[in-house]
Design a protein around this motif. Structure first.
Motif, mmCIF file in Angstrom:
data_model
loop_
_atom_site.group_PDB
_atom_site.id
_atom_site.type_symbol
_atom_site.label_atom_id
_atom_site.label_comp_id
_atom_site.label_asym_id
_atom_site.label_seq_id
_atom_site.Cartn_x
_atom_site.Cartn_y
_atom_site.Cartn_z
ATOM 1 N N MET A 70 3.928 -1.963 -3.429
ATOM 2 C CA MET A 70 3.131 -3.459 -3.259
ATOM 3 C C MET A 70 2.911 -3.934 -4.656
ATOM 4 O O MET A 70 2.077 -3.274 -5.183
ATOM 5 C CB MET A 70 2.265 -3.261 -2.407
ATOM 6 N N GLY A 71 3.425 -5.131 -4.991
ATOM 7 C CA GLY A 71 2.853 -5.486 -6.412
ATOM 8 C C GLY A 71 1.843 -6.471 -6.262
ATOM 9 O O GLY A 71 1.397 -6.941 -5.251
ATOM 10 N N SER A 72 1.191 -6.770 -7.505
ATOM 11 C CA SER A 72 0.090 -7.699 -7.575
ATOM 12 C C SER A 72 0.275 -9.089 -7.088
ATOM 13 O O SER A 72 -0.645 -9.594 -6.907
ATOM 14 C CB SER A 72 -0.629 -7.275 -9.028
ATOM 15 N N GLY A 73 1.612 -9.394 -7.289
ATOM 16 C CA GLY A 73 1.769 -10.995 -6.980
ATOM 17 C C GLY A 73 3.358 -10.897 -7.501
ATOM 18 O O GLY A 73 3.896 -9.991 -7.869
ATOM 19 N N ARG A 74 3.870 -11.939 -6.621
ATOM 20 C CA ARG A 74 5.442 -12.112 -6.934
ATOM 21 C C ARG A 74 5.849 -12.984 -8.180
ATOM 22 O O ARG A 74 5.034 -14.058 -8.415
ATOM 23 C CB ARG A 74 5.914 -12.658 -5.680
ATOM 24 N N THR A 75 6.744 -12.792 -9.122
ATOM 25 C CA THR A 75 6.975 -13.751 -10.153
ATOM 26 C C THR A 75 8.568 -14.162 -9.589
ATOM 27 O O THR A 75 9.532 -13.481 -8.938
ATOM 28 C CB THR A 75 7.449 -12.854 -11.359
ATOM 29 N N VAL A 85 1.339 -4.946 -12.215
ATOM 30 C CA VAL A 85 0.850 -3.762 -11.588
ATOM 31 C C VAL A 85 1.428 -3.594 -10.175
ATOM 32 O O VAL A 85 1.420 -4.433 -9.163
ATOM 33 C CB VAL A 85 -0.581 -3.614 -11.275
ATOM 34 N N CYS A 86 1.765 -2.169 -9.376
ATOM 35 C CA CYS A 86 1.939 -2.271 -8.137
ATOM 36 C C CYS A 86 1.534 -0.863 -7.692
ATOM 37 O O CYS A 86 1.207 -0.030 -8.623
ATOM 38 C CB CYS A 86 3.419 -2.167 -7.989
ATOM 39 N N HIS A 87 1.357 -0.744 -6.448
ATOM 40 C CA HIS A 87 0.732 0.452 -5.867
ATOM 41 C C HIS A 87 1.838 1.053 -5.116
ATOM 42 O O HIS A 87 2.722 0.490 -4.384
ATOM 43 C CB HIS A 87 -0.670 0.383 -5.401
#
Length: 273
Positions: A70-75, A85-87
């Protein structure tokens, strides 16, 4: 106990993890960077080459179990990240000291993993982010080394006017006028903490930090501010545009290749190492 697993696709053998006698699920944050040029954005989608897909395949190969991130947001397509950052969750394994070397050997050259940190089980790369920052790069002379990393223009804009207009952003929170249409969001509210232009090393850089960003928001802002800097739009029109909530009244989106996600800020309390 220590076990050794071969990285079959690369012929690399390293200590990958320590096994636990009882199954334990741990959550990790990865910090990475990528050049967005060859990718159709961050998020996995059918019949498209994406950053998320590459990372999940690489991690699944390394740890020999399915890994979802899961990323901090989409680009968007063509947008870069000097920091993303992703987890992900890892069952019954602990990454060894050779993790960074091994995973970077698997991933394509356009993606680099810089660090891995153990976090609380409920830590979330997207929802725990306090703020995010982007910068946008503009150059004024042809440069083969920056062709995929900057917007080339041949006119000098009025930076003072652009900064005056950028300050207006800080007084508003509804930015529907800068959002791509038909997006799946519940609202268009964002808190922008800073937004300014600077000239550095012959380049023009736009910096912006907010608690969240809408799809296409930064590129639309850059395109609009550039029109103000070039004299085709007034500073006063920025206020009217924001209040209109009409994307068709904003400037044309700046090219994706000049945009970089560059920082995500998290509370220190989520980290366990």
């Amino acid at each position: 106990m220590n076990t050794k697993n071969p990285l079959l696709s690369r012929g690399i053998e390293s200590e990958l993890y320590l096994c636990s006698p009882m199954q334990v699920t741990r959550r990790y944050f990865l910090e990475l960077s990528y050049k967005g040029t060859p990718f159709h954005g961050w998020q996995i989608q059918q019949n498209a080459f994406t950053v998320q897909e590459c990372l999940e395949k690489g991690l699944s190969t390394f740890f020999r179990q399915p890994i979802a991130i899961m990323g901090s947001g989409r680009t968007d397509t063509g947008v870069h990240a000097s920091m993303q950052v992703c987890h992900f969750d890892l069952v019954d394994q602990i990454p060894s000291e050779n993790f960074l070397k091994g995973i970077n050997a698997i991933l394509p050259k356009e993606i680099a993993i810089h660090s891995i940190r153990l976090v609380k089980p409920d830590a979330h790369a997207r929802f725990d982010a306090k703020n995010r920052s982007y910068f946008y790069r503009i150059i004024f002379q042809k440069n083969p080394f920056l062709d995929d990393l900057a917007w080339l223009i041949f006119h000098n804009p009025d930076i003072e006017k652009m900064n005056q207009a950028a300050k207006i952003l800080l007084g508003h929170e509804d930015f529907e006028c800068f959002s791509k249409v038909h997006t799946e969001v519940n609202h268009f509210r964002c808190k922008i903490y800073s937004a300014h232009w600077e000239q550095k090393d012959g380049q023009l850089l736009f910096h912006i930090t907010a608690n969240r960003f809408l799809r296409g928001m930064v590129r639309a802002i850059v395109g609009t501010l550039m029109e103000i800097g070039l004299g085709t739009r007034s500073i006063e029109s920025m206020e009217e545009l924001i209040l209109s909530k009409d994307r068709t009244k904003a400037g044309k989106a700046a090219p994706a290749k000049g945009l970089f996600l560059c920082n995500i800020n998290y509370p220190t309390t989520i980290y366990l190492d």
